[in-house]
Design an enzyme around this catalytic site. Structure first.
Site, PDB file in Angstrom:
ATOM      1  N   LYS A 145      31.395  29.013  47.588  1.00 17.61           N
ATOM      2  CA  LYS A 145      31.453  28.467  48.534  1.00 17.61           C
ATOM      3  C   LYS A 145      32.680  27.979  49.157  1.00 17.61           C
ATOM      4  O   LYS A 145      33.469  27.715  47.795  1.00 17.61           O
ATOM      5  CB  LYS A 145      30.055  28.459  48.906  1.00 17.61           C
ATOM      6  CG  LYS A 145      30.432  26.887  48.919  1.00 17.61           C
ATOM      7  CD  LYS A 145      31.079  25.460  49.658  1.00 17.61           C
ATOM      8  CE  LYS A 145      30.632  24.121  48.690  1.00 17.61           C
ATOM      9  NZ  LYS A 145      31.701  23.511  49.405  1.00 17.61           N
ATOM     10  N   PRO A 148      34.828  25.859  38.218  1.00 20.86           N
ATOM     11  CA  PRO A 148      36.094  24.289  38.132  1.00 20.86           C
ATOM     12  C   PRO A 148      34.220  23.692  38.719  1.00 20.86           C
ATOM     13  O   PRO A 148      34.084  23.653  39.089  1.00 20.86           O
ATOM     14  CB  PRO A 148      36.560  24.290  38.705  1.00 20.86           C
ATOM     15  CG  PRO A 148      37.490  24.962  39.776  1.00 20.86           C
ATOM     16  CD  PRO A 148      36.481  26.044  39.488  1.00 20.86           C
ATOM     17  N   GLY A 183      34.785  21.002  44.693  1.00 17.30           N
ATOM     18  CA  GLY A 183      34.450  21.831  45.998  1.00 17.30           C
ATOM     19  C   GLY A 183      33.689  23.148  46.367  1.00 17.30           C
ATOM     20  O   GLY A 183      34.269  23.251  48.168  1.00 17.30           O
ATOM     21  N   ILE A 184      33.805  24.025  45.674  1.00 15.56           N
ATOM     22  CA  ILE A 184      33.097  24.620  45.673  1.00 15.56           C
ATOM     23  C   ILE A 184      31.665  25.927  45.923  1.00 15.56           C
ATOM     24  O   ILE A 184      31.394  26.551  45.354  1.00 15.56           O
ATOM     25  CB  ILE A 184      34.520  26.041  45.039  1.00 15.56           C
ATOM     26  CG1 ILE A 184      34.786  25.678  44.005  1.00 15.56           C
ATOM     27  CG2 ILE A 184      35.939  25.956  45.634  1.00 15.56           C
ATOM     28  CD1 ILE A 184      35.966  27.130  43.081  1.00 15.56           C
ATOM     29  N   GLY A 185      31.274  24.459  45.008  1.00 15.43           N
ATOM     30  CA  GLY A 185      30.072  25.236  44.720  1.00 15.43           C
ATOM     31  C   GLY A 185      29.653  25.553  43.703  1.00 15.43           C
ATOM     32  O   GLY A 185      28.122  26.250  43.454  1.00 15.43           O
ATOM     33  N   GLY A 186      30.284  25.530  42.355  1.00 22.06           N
ATOM     34  CA  GLY A 186      29.721  25.314  41.330  1.00 22.06           C
ATOM     35  C   GLY A 186      28.491  25.988  40.556  1.00 22.06           C
ATOM     36  O   GLY A 186      27.706  26.178  40.861  1.00 22.06           O
ATOM     37  N   GLY A 187      28.026  24.188  40.481  1.00 20.49           N
ATOM     38  CA  GLY A 187      26.491  23.845  40.311  1.00 20.49           C
ATOM     39  C   GLY A 187      25.140  24.444  41.483  1.00 20.49           C
ATOM     40  O   GLY A 187      24.045  24.537  41.444  1.00 20.49           O
ATOM     41  N   ASP A 204      23.735  22.122  48.904  1.00 23.24           N
ATOM     42  CA  ASP A 204      24.571  22.480  48.970  1.00 23.24           C
ATOM     43  C   ASP A 204      23.938  24.262  48.716  1.00 23.24           C
ATOM     44  O   ASP A 204      24.343  25.479  49.081  1.00 23.24           O
ATOM     45  CB  ASP A 204      25.432  22.356  49.124  1.00 23.24           C
ATOM     46  CG  ASP A 204      26.933  22.264  49.488  1.00 23.24           C
ATOM     47  OD1 ASP A 204      26.693  21.451  51.119  1.00 23.24           O
ATOM     48  OD2 ASP A 204      28.197  21.818  48.679  1.00 23.24           O
TER      49      ASP A 204
END
Length: 282
Positions: A7, A90, A94-98, A132
């Site tokens: 995201k 990564p 800040g792109i919501g991976g977890g 998130d």
């Protein structure tokens, strides 16, 4: 296999701080057609086994495992699962991976186990795992308030994004606890959304503390208006088509990691689940 998409926070305003220490936010979420992938296989013995561990993260601490066990407890199922993760996003980006991995686990196992809890209950479970997670569970581009869990679906342009990945992992807790973080951005209404505008209150804090991010922002800003997503470290710029994004990407240093992705108002996870249901005649 099911996708766990990235995201972007197209803007991120910090509007206050609650008595419990959590920050109140206003942000605009959009999904990308790029992310991790998760595989699932049902087990009859109730065990949860993630077969592709992440370095530095204990098996039982992984959000995927925690999400699976939380769904087990709340649904009352006696089933378990074998899980596989193809990790592409990564950590600390800040792109919501977890969070996305956790949401895909909830939705994937809800389908596999036949729990049928529904999006409302799954989103509530997701909030126990992270602020998130609910937006990934609901799967719609959204204007978010509160700590990020109060979601209003929105329809946005769906441009192409060039997302640069600085060689640093950033702790969300570190940035939100920074004394210099602005915490009083005026509240806006959803009808006054500054699409393409707004700002990220976390970005000045990160730029001051992480020259790796500041340098990438300066570099990308030479080609396109750029911004950091979430609490960093990823930086993005938008383009009308993939070709324009690709042209800029070819001018970046070979040492800088990046990816090009299409913005999506409907999560690729939900697109995949809808196709699965259609194929099954549901």
């Amino acid at each position: 296999m099911l996708p766990a998409p990235a995201k972007l926070n197209l803007f991120l305003h910090v509007t206050g701080r609650r008595a419990d220490g959590y920050h109140t936010l206003q942000t605009l979420f959009q999904f990308l057609d790029y992310g991790d992938w998760l595989g699932f296989r049902c087990r009859d013995d109730g065990q949860i086994r993630l077969h592709t561990p992440i370095a530095g993260v204990a098996h039982d601490d992984n959000l995927i495992v925690r999400a699976a066990r939380l769904l087990q407890q709340q649904s009352g199922t006696a089933l378990g699962a074998d899980l596989w993760l193809d990790k592409r996003l990564p950590m600390g980006g800040g792109i919501g991976g977890g969070s996305s991995d956790a949401a895909t686990t909830l939705l994937g196992l809800d389908h596999l186990w036949g729990c049928e809890l529904g999006l409302e209950r799954l989103a509530a479970l997701g909030l126990q795992l992270g602020a998130d997670v609910p937006v990934f569970v609901r799967g719609r581009a959204a204007f978010a308030e509160g700590v990020g869990e109060q979601l209003t679906p929105v329809t946005l342009d769906e441009p192409w994004y060039l997302v640069a990945v600085p060689a640093v992992s950033i702790s969300t807790a570190e940035i939100f606890s920074a004394p210099e973080l602005t915490r009083h951005t005026p509240v806006i209404k959803v009808c006054g959304l500054p699409e393409g505008g707004g700002h990220n209150d976390c970005q000045p804090v990160v730029e001051a503390r992480y020259p790796e991010v500041r340098n990438v922002l300066n570099l990308l800003n030479k080609f396109v208006q750029s911004r950091m997503t979430g609490t960093g470290a990823c930086v993005f710029g938008s383009f009308p088509n993939a070709s324009d994004a690709d042209k800029v990407s070819r001018q970046l240093p070979v040492t800088l990691k990046y990816f090009i992705a299409h913005g999506c108002n409907l999560s690729p996870l939900h697109q995949r689940l809808e196709r699965c249901k259609a194929e099954a005649g549901v």
